[in-house]
Design an enzyme around this catalytic site. Structure first.
Site, short mmCIF file in Angstrom:
data_model
loop_
_atom_site.label_atom_id
_atom_site.label_comp_id
_atom_site.label_asym_id
_atom_site.label_seq_id
_atom_site.Cartn_x
_atom_site.Cartn_y
_atom_site.Cartn_z
N LYS A 1 35.79 35.85 35.55
CA LYS A 1 36.39 36.98 36.65
C LYS A 1 35.09 37.00 37.71
O LYS A 1 35.08 36.91 38.66
CB LYS A 1 36.52 38.11 35.92
CG LYS A 1 37.90 38.27 35.21
CD LYS A 1 38.18 39.42 34.41
CE LYS A 1 39.47 39.21 33.58
NZ LYS A 1 39.65 40.53 32.65
N GLN B 1 36.71 45.75 29.96
CA GLN B 1 37.42 44.21 29.28
C GLN B 1 37.75 44.99 28.07
O GLN B 1 37.09 45.58 27.21
CB GLN B 1 36.64 43.16 29.17
CG GLN B 1 36.98 42.25 28.74
CD GLN B 1 37.99 41.52 29.39
OE1 GLN B 1 38.11 41.53 30.65
NE2 GLN B 1 39.02 40.75 28.94
N ASP C 1 42.97 46.91 37.22
CA ASP C 1 43.57 46.70 35.95
C ASP C 1 45.24 47.04 36.09
O ASP C 1 45.90 46.80 35.51
CB ASP C 1 43.09 46.92 34.70
CG ASP C 1 42.50 45.63 34.10
OD1 ASP C 1 42.74 44.51 34.64
OD2 ASP C 1 41.29 45.81 33.41
#
Ligand code: GUN
Length: 289
Positions: free
Chosen positions: A54, A98, A121
């Site tokens: 990422k 994460q 997200d």
């Protein structure tokens, strides 16, 4: 005839190229560089790879990123304090925590603490609710990646029967919700299957589009797939030193009309969609000022 390969790697690369231009234009116009803050707690090897990917992807398209690598012993209070600080930091446009988090941390409490305006997200209940009502702020990264793969492969979804294997909050539920919406690359009839579903192969054999997101290596076998179906494999499972999806790729590609590989299918799309959401977050903030 073997199935057409849906090349997520190539499609994601094209999206990143477009995003590079969009980010440059945004920077020129606003003098703001979009920035993603990613938080990684602990040393799960797969998560370390995902976060590094990422970070690298951000750099490629001109998005700044800050990665906070915290020890596995981090307390929930410490993590919440960091999230609060990033929520307040006006130079940070997107925040990503994460997953998975270590056991001592309550995942939902932390995800709910991320500002909805920075929730790239699309895990925050406000953003999930907006998406479900068809007025999204952000679209969830992996489900959106699946939708773009279906669009780019020319798969007709209008009135098609989509069967989703898996009911997770990250993939199964949101992808079903997105594909059932009114609109382009949607309008599907969607069935969600899970571990309690009866007569699973009977159901999957009725799918025009089969989306496998259950986290079980090579679970979907050729006898579960209708000839000519489009198969999207969201799974990433480590078996020995090999990565395999939730679909038995070889046999299923003899039956399906199109299929995504693992790796190189959905995975790169998730990251491309995260970059897109980070630019969206920066745009929303700059237009709100
Ligand atoms: N872990 C596995 N997939 C994801 C994802 O899409 N986002 C985050 N934050 N963590 C994950």
């Amino acid at each position: 005839m073997p199935a057409q390969l849906i090349d997520g790697k190539a499609i994601a690369a094209a999206i990143r190229e477009r995003l590079t231009q969009d980010v440059a234009e945004f920077r020129q116009k606003t003098h703001i560089t979009p920035k993603l803050a990613a938080i990684l707690v602990g040393d799960d090897p797969a998560s370390q790879v995902y976060v590094r990917n990422k970070e690298n992807a951000c750099a490629k398209v001109g998005i700044d990123s800050d990665v906070f690598r915290l020890p596995a012993t981090t307390t929930q209070a410490e993590l919440l304090a960091l999230v609060a600080r990033l929520n307040e930091d006006s130079t940070v446009h997107g925040i990503l925590v994460q997953l998975p988090l270590p056991d001592q941390i309550h995942e939902t409490t932390v995800l709910d603490a991320v500002s909805a305006a920075k929730d790239v997200d699309c895990f925050h209940p406000e953003n999930v609710g907006r998406m479900a009502q068809g007025r999204p702020r952000f679209l969830p990264c992996t489900p959106h990646g699946v939708q773009v793969l279906l669009r780019e492969s020319g798969t007709r979804l209008d009135g098609a029967h989509v069967v989703v294997l898996g009911r997770s909050e990250i993939v199964g539920k949101p992808v079903a919700m997105m594909l059932v919406q009114k609109g382009e690359t949607a309008n599907a009839t969607v069935t969600i299957c899970h571990s309690r579903t009866k007569n699973l192969p009977e159901l999957t054999r009725t799918a025009d589009v089969l989306i496998a997101a259950i986290g079980k290596p090579e679970f979907v076998t050729a006898d579960m797939v209708k000839p000519g179906a489009v198969v999207i494999d969201v799974g990433i499972n480590r078996v020995g030193d090999k990565l395999v999806g939730d679909v038995a790729f070889g046999p299923v590609s003899e039956v399906a009309s199109a299929i995504t590989p693992v790796p190189g299918g959905v995975g790169p799309m998730t990251i491309a969609m995260l970059l897109e959401n980070t630019l969206t977050a920066a745009r929303l903030r700059s237009s709100a000022r």
